[in-house]
Motif scaffolding. Structure first.
Motif, PDB file in Angstrom:
ATOM      1  N   THR A 140       9.107  -7.208   8.072  1.00 18.81           N
ATOM      2  CA  THR A 140       8.587  -6.199   9.000  1.00 18.81           C
ATOM      3  C   THR A 140       7.280  -6.667   9.627  1.00 18.81           C
ATOM      4  N   ASP A 141       6.439  -7.324   8.825  1.00 21.36           N
ATOM      5  CA  ASP A 141       5.203  -7.897   9.381  1.00 21.36           C
ATOM      6  C   ASP A 141       5.539  -8.991  10.397  1.00 21.36           C
ATOM      7  N   HIS A 190      -5.529 -13.596  -7.309  1.00 21.65           N
ATOM      8  CA  HIS A 190      -4.904 -12.416  -6.703  1.00 21.65           C
ATOM      9  C   HIS A 190      -5.609 -12.015  -5.398  1.00 21.65           C
ATOM     10  N   TYR A 191      -4.873 -11.999  -4.318  1.00 22.76           N
ATOM     11  CA  TYR A 191      -5.352 -11.578  -2.986  1.00 22.76           C
ATOM     12  C   TYR A 191      -6.429 -12.490  -2.387  1.00 22.76           C
TER      13      TYR A 191
ATOM     14  N   ASN B  60       0.882  -7.469 -11.669  1.00 26.50           N
ATOM     15  CA  ASN B  60       1.415  -8.462 -10.711  1.00 26.50           C
ATOM     16  C   ASN B  60       2.884  -8.221 -10.379  1.00 26.50           C
ATOM     17  N   SER B  86      -0.714  -3.579 -11.316  1.00 32.78           N
ATOM     18  CA  SER B  86      -1.120  -4.186 -10.044  1.00 32.78           C
ATOM     19  C   SER B  86       0.114  -4.736  -9.351  1.00 32.78           C
ATOM     20  N   PHE B  87      -0.017  -4.943  -8.044  1.00 29.10           N
ATOM     21  CA  PHE B  87       1.093  -5.476  -7.253  1.00 29.10           C
ATOM     22  C   PHE B  87       0.704  -6.806  -6.636  1.00 29.10           C
ATOM     23  N   ALA B  88       1.676  -7.709  -6.505  1.00 26.06           N
ATOM     24  CA  ALA B  88       1.452  -8.931  -5.740  1.00 26.06           C
ATOM     25  C   ALA B  88       1.295  -8.544  -4.269  1.00 26.06           C
ATOM     26  N   ARG B  89       0.524  -9.350  -3.573  1.00 23.46           N
ATOM     27  CA  ARG B  89       0.067  -9.000  -2.220  1.00 23.46           C
ATOM     28  C   ARG B  89       1.197  -8.749  -1.226  1.00 23.46           C
ATOM     29  N   ILE B  90       2.153  -9.679  -1.148  1.00 19.34           N
ATOM     30  CA  ILE B  90       3.179  -9.555  -0.103  1.00 19.34           C
ATOM     31  C   ILE B  90       4.096  -8.371  -0.413  1.00 19.34           C
ATOM     32  N   TYR B  92       3.303  -5.665  -1.896  1.00 21.29           N
ATOM     33  CA  TYR B  92       2.541  -4.455  -1.579  1.00 21.29           C
ATOM     34  C   TYR B  92       2.669  -4.120  -0.093  1.00 21.29           C
ATOM     35  N   ARG B  93       2.431  -5.129   0.749  1.00 21.01           N
ATOM     36  CA  ARG B  93       2.548  -4.926   2.211  1.00 21.01           C
ATOM     37  C   ARG B  93       3.967  -4.532   2.588  1.00 21.01           C
ATOM     38  N   ASN B  94       4.930  -5.254   2.015  1.00 23.02           N
ATOM     39  CA  ASN B  94       6.333  -4.996   2.360  1.00 23.02           C
ATOM     40  C   ASN B  94       6.741  -3.566   2.008  1.00 23.02           C
ATOM     41  N   ASN B  97       5.371  -1.215   4.463  1.00 24.02           N
ATOM     42  CA  ASN B  97       6.054  -1.380   5.753  1.00 24.02           C
ATOM     43  C   ASN B  97       7.422  -0.717   5.786  1.00 24.02           C
ATOM     44  N   PRO B 141      -6.391   2.842   0.885  1.00 23.50           N
ATOM     45  CA  PRO B 141      -7.552   2.867   1.763  1.00 23.50           C
ATOM     46  C   PRO B 141      -7.181   3.592   3.072  1.00 23.50           C
ATOM     47  N   PHE B 143      -7.378   2.918   6.067  1.00 22.57           N
ATOM     48  CA  PHE B 143      -6.668   2.079   7.039  1.00 22.57           C
ATOM     49  C   PHE B 143      -5.167   2.084   6.755  1.00 22.57           C
ATOM     50  N   LEU B 144      -4.815   1.969   5.467  1.00 19.65           N
ATOM     51  CA  LEU B 144      -3.397   1.926   5.110  1.00 19.65           C
ATOM     52  C   LEU B 144      -2.738   3.286   5.243  1.00 19.65           C
TER      53      LEU B 144
END
Lengths: 426, 148
Positions: A140-141, A190-191, B60, B86-90, B92-94, B97, B141, B143-144
């Motif tokens: 999606t990104d 992480h991040y 993670n 916690s979540f891995a970054r990608i 989390y975004r996915n 989305n 946040p 923004f999200l």
């Protein structure tokens, strides 16, 4: 600012950015493959979008399940191909012209120092080796970037890894990154943006630097980066068709953490199942028998990797119990390997040589593992079931260790095949 | 928005190969992907999960590959929310989305399979009805929240 912050600021039109800040940044290149692009394409079509922001800045590479591994994969590749034609995507790479995306895109000069690249593939972080900011995203990104040419980011904190010392023979970028992940763990960055520097890094070839940045994601990082130097410029100048910019971290740049490693005595490293952080020196694993060895992938399928493998394999045969599969990462690498006689060496050693594909790395095709089988691979992930059956195992190593292991049928150090004189401080 | 459901609990570093093994990536159909959800870690999951259930994990969650098929497969099973330390970054975004509610909460370690939770998504408050406790998840946040 760090090199990462400078690149992000430049693509946001700001003088400076701070870690934690949310930004909307301009994307120089957006990348998808045959697994991830179909979801992005569906998102575009559902919204009635009929063009991408810039057909020259979208790259599509069917590499994961291509050449088509089965009927469903054939349909997915066809969907990507038709989209590329209809939307006039300039950089679509068909079978016969393609390669494993993260080896192909730098080779083709499509990514340049100072660029901001996003790709719907987690190993997009590879291009940090060229002094670019690059990171993996989802489909999606990718769709958002293909439509608008922009994407939102949270500016990552940077973590610095200073690597001292001259490396021993048969030790390269792969060993450095495996060692670091072994030290900090699979979410140790992480991040964050991992910035690699020091003598051990600047001594490395570009191929070895790609291997390091490629695996930043395996430490949970958003990106990995190495400041550009003469080697970077040398690599880029024959390929670049656009101007580029070299960024460097300021002397007073802020880092969330600074690690210092003395790598003079680093031995070849192996990550044991089922996480890339389970790292041990290869020499401690000599009792681990293997059924298959794979040399290739976006981590270690480049020229230097094939040359190293050939040095070990020359004059030897693969162990009778073992299958060795070698996958040059791009057509150009394949051709060069033929020119240099490497393919002949591989065939003489009784290895199978494949056309470029991600194939077995993610358990796709071209060498899956049966129940209870064990592989050594120069790839990047050894998660449970990654290369096939859930009860199969993958050990990760550099190409020299993988080649030596293929010959002896058990995890082996390169020195067991070629006696390499080495004194402390070499 | 309030979500109430039964939990399925997994450990740390659950990767996207485990959530949806690569052999199932030759489709983008959420229902098909849902039938193979968690196949790399728990072959029985897809058979026992019910729409409205809640997936819980450790640190993670969703590390590894960027495949959006992972959160899509979870959504495809009808799972209403994912809670992890916690979540891995990608991942989390996915998840954001595609509209899969996710909550980051280190106290989630105390949750066990079968617990019934009630989640207030707007405030991030998680009530564990079975254990009679509450946990506060990190709020998105601002923004999200706009992205959602």
């Amino acid at each position: 600012m760090t090199i990462t912050e400078k690149i992000l600021a430049a693509h946001t039109g700001k003088e400076q950015v701070q870690p934690g800040e949310f930004i909307e940044a301009r994307v120089d290149l957006a990348l998808g493959n045959d697994i991830t692009a179909p979801l992005a394409i569906a998102a575009l079509r559902e919204r009635g979008i009929t063009r991408v922001f810039d057909p020259e800045r979208v790259v599509l590479v069917p590499d994961h399940y291509a050449p088509n591994k089965d009927l469903l994969s054939a349909e997915q590749c066809k969907l990507v191909r038709e989209f590329a034609t209809e939307y006039e995507i300039k950089h679509y790479f068909e079978v016969g012209r393609m390669g494993v995306e993260h080896a192909l895109i730098p080779e083709q000069g499509l990514v340049l120092p100072g660029n901001l690249v996003i790709g719907a593939d987690s190993h997009t972080c590879t291009y940090g080796a060229m002094g670019a900011f690059s990171t993996g995203v989802g489909s999606t990104d990718l769709a958002a970037a293909m439509i608008s040419g922009k994407l939102w980011f949270r500016v990552p904190e940077s973590v610095k890894f200073i690597c001292y010392g001259k490396l021993r023979p048969w030790v390269g970028g792969k060993d450095i990154i495996l060692y670091i992940i072994g030290q900090i763990g699979v979410d140790g960055a992480h991040y964050q943006a991992m910035e690699f520097c020091g003598e051990a890094i600047s001594d490395l070839s570009m191929d070895s630097r790609f291997s390091i940045c490629n695996m930043a994601i395996e430490a949970g990082a958003k990106s990995g980066i190495i400041e550009p130097d003469d080697k970077t410029v040398e690599y880029v100048k024959a390929r670049a068709r656009k101007p580029y910019k070299l960024y460097h971290s300021d002397p007073d740049a802020q880092y969330a953490k600074v690690y210092e490693f003395d790598l003079r005595n680093l031995e070849p490293q192996v990550a044991c199942p089922n996480l890339p952080e389970n790292v041990k020196p290869a020499a401690q694993l000599a009792d681990v028998q293997i059924d298959q060895a794979v040399i290739g992938s976006c981590t270690n399928g480049r020229m230097e990797d094939l040359r190293t493998a050939a040095k070990i394999l020359a004059g030897h045969k693969v162990h009778p119990r073992v299958r060795l599969i070698i996958i040059p990462a791009t057509q150009e690498i394949y051709r060069q390997a033929i020119r240099e006689g490497l393919i002949e060496i591989f065939l003489d050693a009784q290895a199978a040589v494949s056309t470029p594909t991600c194939g077995p790395c993610l358990g796709g095709h071209m060498g899956l593992l049966a129940e209870g089988e064990r592989a050594i691979a120069t790839t990047n992930r050894n998660f449970r079931g990654r290369m096939g059956h859930l009860k199969s195992e993958v050990y990760l190593s550099n190409p020299a260790v993988a080649a030596a292991t293929a010959i002896l049928g058990r995890i082996a150090s390169p020195e067991e095949i070629i006696d390499t004189p080495w004194v402390d401080g070499y | 928005m309030i979500i109430k459901g039964k939990t399925h609990k997994y450990g740390d570093n659950v990767n996207t190969d485990e959530i949806i093994p690569a052999q199932y990536l030759n489709t983008i159909d959420p229902n098909v992907l849902g039938r193979h959800c968690m196949a790399g870690i728990d072959g029985a999951f897809a058979g026992k999960v019910k729409p409205g259930d809640i997936l819980v994990a450790g640190w993670n969650f969703g590390c590894g590959s960027s495949r959006e098929h992972a959160p899509v497969s979870i959504k495809g099973t009808g799972v209403a929310a994912v809670i992890a330390a916690s979540f891995a970054r990608i991942f989390y975004r996915n998840s954001i989305n595609i509209g899969l509610p996710i909550l980051e909460c280190p106290q989630a370690a105390a949750i066990v399979t079968g617990d019934v939770l009630e989640i207030d998504l707007s405030g991030g408050l998680i009530r564990n009805i079975t254990q009679n406790t509450t946990y506060q998840a990190g709020a998105f946040p601002p923004f999200l929240q706009q992205v959602c």
